[in-house]
Write a protein that holds these residues in place. Sequence first.
Motif: not given
Length: 245
Positions: A140-149, A176-183
């Motif tokens: 959810i965090s990645v999706a929100i940040k992507l929309w904000m960008s 990108i950083s949150t995606s890396c953390v997620l992985i």
Amino acid sequence: MTKLLLKIFVKDYKNTKDETVRERYGALGSFMGIFCNLLLFILKLILGFISGSVSIMADAFNNLSDIGSSVVTLLGFKLSKKPADPDHPFGHGRMEYMSAFIVAVLILLVGAELFKSSVSKIFSPEPLNISIITVIGLIISVAIKLWMSFFSRKLSKLINSGSLKATAQDSLNDCISTSCVLISIVIYKFTDLNLDPYMGVLVALFILWSGFSSAKETMSPLLGEPPSKELIDGIKSGILKYKEF
């Protein structure tokens, strides 16, 4: 979504040359940034405490610093609208560049702190407590940040704003950083391989590089750039309209 928000919150939103409209664009971008980053800070802080992940905790405080960045951007638009005065005969337009530079400095500070905390965890790793809630929260965090960008970049193009462009880049970095953390979290969940601190280091280096690039980009117009070809051609055509020339 962007057009709908503009229609609701920005009166006469198509008149992007007007300083009042530009200020409203900046205010909309800033308030959306404050709201979304506050939501993400609370979410990631809870997830960080539950999981014991240093990268999630660092990511949470990264969002907290983004709230400060949004406030700085808002002040930049407010101050840049001030008319010229005896002390500033050319107006206050460069306050936008100053606010963009401050955002870049905040990115650098967050990157340095994340790098420090991640390196320390490499030498003293701790077990993580990962659940499906943690994974869903990060998605959810990645999706929100992507929309904000996308949202901030759209606004920056509409009014040609350096500070909103810097904010858009910062949001993309966070995505990108949150995606890396997620992985790294998913890998730990299924293999018990703790890449959390190493991923934190990589994210920190990426953030530092981005902050340096943003600072360099905003410093250039502050120090003074040659006029663009479009500006020169406009001045020439304006002068040549008079027969005396």
